[in-house]
Motif scaffolding. Structure first.
Motif, PDB file in Angstrom:
ATOM      1  N   GLU A  52      93.066  10.931 -33.255  1.00  0.00           N
ATOM      2  CA  GLU A  52      91.190  11.459 -33.097  1.00  0.00           C
ATOM      3  C   GLU A  52      91.677  12.897 -33.270  1.00  0.00           C
ATOM      4  N   VAL A  61      90.241   1.071 -31.311  1.00  0.00           N
ATOM      5  CA  VAL A  61      89.588   2.083 -31.314  1.00  0.00           C
ATOM      6  C   VAL A  61      89.374   3.095 -30.059  1.00  0.00           C
ATOM      7  N   ARG A  64      87.728   6.205 -28.743  1.00  0.00           N
ATOM      8  CA  ARG A  64      87.197   7.804 -29.324  1.00  0.00           C
ATOM      9  C   ARG A  64      86.948   7.870 -27.576  1.00  0.00           C
ATOM     10  N   VAL A 110      90.347   0.347 -41.076  1.00  0.00           N
ATOM     11  CA  VAL A 110      90.489   1.412 -39.784  1.00  0.00           C
ATOM     12  C   VAL A 110      91.019   2.882 -41.420  1.00  0.00           C
ATOM     13  N   VAL A 141      93.350   4.935 -33.443  1.00  0.00           N
ATOM     14  CA  VAL A 141      93.687   3.664 -33.229  1.00  0.00           C
ATOM     15  C   VAL A 141      95.389   2.979 -33.490  1.00  0.00           C
TER      16      VAL A 141
END
Ligand code: CMP
Length: 142
Positions: A48, A65, A67, A81, A96
């Motif tokens: 990220e 995945v 966040r 992805v 990821v």
């Protein structure tokens, strides 16, 4: 690329939903622009906030995945992805990580846009997948 390697890669591409039903000519075009890699379990494929260098299509294995440390999706064979940062040229929206040893096909940022123009069916499938992910994200907020 040697003919045998190219034919093997085309067979592999045909097994991935993103490339299914492409013409022979389009499959050959995609084969020219993709590389196959293995990635070990535990490896971070993308982080990220980083700049996007490539998108990955999972051929085998699973990935998660996250966040801000929260899991938002689990992906498996046939999923891809890393397309978002290549489309809008913004930082990676999520991290990821490989849950299992992965076999992936990679398309670099330099190859991505010319490929979308050369293979419009692939662009349409990417758009559909983005819409699906947006709907799923909206539903998870409801
Ligand atoms: P990108 O932003 O380039 O890098 C992180 C990737 O995680 C992103 O592209 C998508 O491929 C994927 N991703 C982000 N949000 C979701 C989601 N809600 N569902 C599935 N995949 C996602």
């Amino acid at each position: 690329m040697q003919r045998r390697n190219r034919d093997q890669k085309i067979d592999l591409l045909k097994s991935v939903p993103l490339f299914q039903y492409l013409s022979k000519q389009h499959l050959a075009e995609v084969a020219k622009h993709t590389d196959q890699f293995n990635r070990p379990a535990g490896e971070t494929l993308m982080r990220e906030g980083d700049r996007g260098q490539e998108l990955f299509i999972l051929v085998s294995g699973k990935a998660t995945v996250t966040r801000g440390g929260t899991t938002i999706a689990t992906l498996g064979p046939g999923d891809f992805v890393g397309e978002m940062a290549l489309i809008d040229d913004k930082p990676r929206s999520a991290t990821v990580t490989a849950d299992e040893d992965l076999s992936v096909l990679a398309i670099s940022v330099q190859e991505f846009k010319p490929l979308l123009q050369a293979v419009p069916d692939m662009a349409e499938k990417l758009l559909k997948s983005l819409a699906r992910r947006l709907r799923a994200a909206d539903e998870s907020l409801a």
